[in-house]
Scaffold this active site. Structure first.
Site, PDB file in Angstrom:
ATOM      1  N   LYS A   1       5.055  -9.532  -0.926  1.00 45.98           N
ATOM      2  CA  LYS A   1       5.302  -8.738  -2.045  1.00 45.98           C
ATOM      3  C   LYS A   1       5.973  -9.719  -2.935  1.00 45.98           C
ATOM      4  CE  LYS A   1       6.897  -5.238  -0.630  1.00 45.98           C
ATOM      5  NZ  LYS A   1       8.347  -4.569  -0.461  1.00 45.98           N
TER       6      LYS A   1
ATOM      7  N   ARG B   1       9.529   4.376  -2.158  1.00 49.94           N
ATOM      8  CA  ARG B   1       9.444   4.077  -0.320  1.00 49.94           C
ATOM      9  C   ARG B   1       9.418   5.545   0.137  1.00 49.94           C
ATOM     10  NH1 ARG B   1      11.455  -1.083  -0.294  1.00 49.94           N
ATOM     11  NH2 ARG B   1      12.482  -1.470   1.942  1.00 49.94           N
TER      12      ARG B   1
ATOM     13  N   ARG C   1      12.224 -16.795   9.153  1.00 49.09           N
ATOM     14  CA  ARG C   1      12.852 -16.958   7.902  1.00 49.09           C
ATOM     15  C   ARG C   1      14.410 -17.243   7.807  1.00 49.09           C
ATOM     16  NH1 ARG C   1      10.268 -12.398   3.995  1.00 49.09           N
ATOM     17  NH2 ARG C   1      12.028 -11.238   4.599  1.00 49.09           N
TER      18      ARG C   1
ATOM     19  N   ARG D   1      18.875 -13.806   6.733  1.00 50.84           N
ATOM     20  CA  ARG D   1      19.048 -12.436   6.213  1.00 50.84           C
ATOM     21  C   ARG D   1      19.265 -11.528   7.410  1.00 50.84           C
ATOM     22  NH1 ARG D   1      14.715  -9.742   1.850  1.00 50.84           N
ATOM     23  NH2 ARG D   1      15.164  -7.874   3.318  1.00 50.84           N
TER      24      ARG D   1
ATOM     25  N   ARG E   1      11.947  -1.803  10.642  1.00 53.32           N
ATOM     26  CA  ARG E   1      11.552  -1.849   9.298  1.00 53.32           C
ATOM     27  C   ARG E   1      10.156  -1.512   9.198  1.00 53.32           C
ATOM     28  NH1 ARG E   1      13.641  -7.197   7.076  1.00 53.32           N
ATOM     29  NH2 ARG E   1      12.990  -6.539   4.940  1.00 53.32           N
TER      30      ARG E   1
HETATM   31  P1  AMP Z   1      13.451  -4.624   0.846  1.00 51.87           P
HETATM   32  O1  AMP Z   1      14.173  -6.120   0.411  1.00 51.87           O
HETATM   33  O2  AMP Z   1      12.698  -4.145  -0.423  1.00 51.87           O
HETATM   34  O3  AMP Z   1      12.819  -4.959   2.234  1.00 51.87           O
HETATM   35  O4  AMP Z   1      14.703  -3.808   0.938  1.00 51.87           O
HETATM   36  C1  AMP Z   1      15.839  -3.895   1.899  1.00 51.87           C
HETATM   37  C2  AMP Z   1      16.375  -2.805   2.372  1.00 51.87           C
HETATM   38  O5  AMP Z   1      16.976  -1.976   1.147  1.00 51.87           O
HETATM   39  C3  AMP Z   1      15.613  -1.701   3.086  1.00 51.87           C
HETATM   40  O6  AMP Z   1      15.448  -1.985   4.511  1.00 51.87           O
HETATM   41  C4  AMP Z   1      16.341  -0.568   2.808  1.00 51.87           C
HETATM   42  O7  AMP Z   1      17.626  -0.246   3.741  1.00 51.87           O
HETATM   43  C5  AMP Z   1      17.031  -0.540   1.385  1.00 51.87           C
HETATM   44  N1  AMP Z   1      16.079  -0.228   0.325  1.00 51.87           N
HETATM   45  C6  AMP Z   1      15.331  -0.842  -0.854  1.00 51.87           C
HETATM   46  N2  AMP Z   1      14.573  -0.038  -1.523  1.00 51.87           N
HETATM   47  C7  AMP Z   1      14.578   0.858  -0.847  1.00 51.87           C
HETATM   48  C8  AMP Z   1      14.140   2.330  -1.341  1.00 51.87           C
HETATM   49  N3  AMP Z   1      13.113   2.384  -2.494  1.00 51.87           N
HETATM   50  N4  AMP Z   1      14.670   3.503  -0.786  1.00 51.87           N
HETATM   51  C9  AMP Z   1      15.477   3.416   0.168  1.00 51.87           C
HETATM   52  N5  AMP Z   1      15.924   2.249   0.736  1.00 51.87           N
HETATM   53  C10 AMP Z   1      15.603   0.986  -0.020  1.00 51.87           C
END
Ligand code: AMP
Length: 211
Positions: A8, A82, A121, A155, A166
């Site tokens: 993405k 999400r 990564r 990360r 995740r």
């Molecule tokens: P990402 O970079 O999009 O994978 O987000 C990293 C982390 O941020 C996720 O594993 C969640 O803990 C939190 N997070 C990001 N977007 C959301 C969302 N829309 N709702 C809830 N938690 C989020």
């Protein structure tokens, strides 16, 4: 939409120079974590474990951004909604701001490919360039291709165990969100399993052309 590691972020990067505005809740939350605030400390614990941050908090963040929005071309929402609750709140917000969703595009990639991809990564501490221990190594071992930096990090949520968490979190919520947008006729799927950004990009462009 797409599981973590589906491509993405890369796809969005490929569209940014055309004037779209990116709203990535993951990036916004990570900025808060890096600020070292009390809220950031609370968020870090949740994010490092691969769980979702509460709907209330994420919706507040999104609401703030929508209230200060300037983009003629359009918005790319990344990592939001999400949960089904977030999807419904998003509809309310869009209505208030008179904005329509054109498409909900999912980059579909098998979990096994994602686990191999993410758990290798690493990023340059200095400039943020991303690499992979087998698929995209630095040209010179230990030296960043872009800035010649020599410090790298992963990360905290990119370990295999957390990636699996995740992915589980993603699938648990994604099915109902996909159903929600299918019923509205907005859901489109592209295949991200090749891991070649141009392949995914071509499929996304074909969808956008047909809108
Ligand atoms: P990402 O970079 O999009 O994978 O987000 C990293 C982390 O941020 C996720 O594993 C969640 O803990 C939190 N997070 C990001 N977007 C959301 C969302 N829309 N709702 C809830 N938690 C989020």
């Amino acid at each position: 939409m797409g599981a973590p590691g589906s491509g993405k972020g890369t796809q969005i990067q490929m569209m940014l120079n055309e004037g779209y505005k990116q709203i990535s809740t993951g990036d916004i939350l990570r900025n808060e974590v890096n600020s070292g605030s009390d809220l950031g400390k609370h968020l870090k614990e949740i994010m490092d474990s691969g769980k979702l941050v509460s709907d209330d908090l994420v919706i507040k963040v999104i609401e703030n951004i929508f209230n200060n929005l300037e983009s003629k071309k359009g918005i790319l929402l990344d990592g939001f909604p999400r949960t089904i609750n977030q999807a419904k709140k998003l509809d309310e917000l869009l209505k208030k701001h008179n904005i329509n969703i054109d498409a909900v595009i999912e980059i579909n990639t098998p979990d096994k490919i994602i686990i191999d991809r993410i758990s290798g990564r690493f990023v340059c501490v200095n400039c943020g360039a991303t690499y992979h221990k087998t698929a995209k190594k630095t040209v010179e071992k230990g030296i960043c291709d872009l800035c010649k930096g020599t410090k790298f990090k992963t990360r905290a949520d990119d370990t295999e165990k957390v990636v699996k968490n995740r992915l589980n979190t993603y699938h648990k919520e994604a099915n109902s969100i996909i159903k929600y947008y299918k019923e509205k006729g907005l859901y489109k799927k592209v295949d991200g399993s090749s891991g070649i950004p141009e392949n995914t990009d071509k499929q996304v462009r074909d969808i956008l052309k047909r809108l």
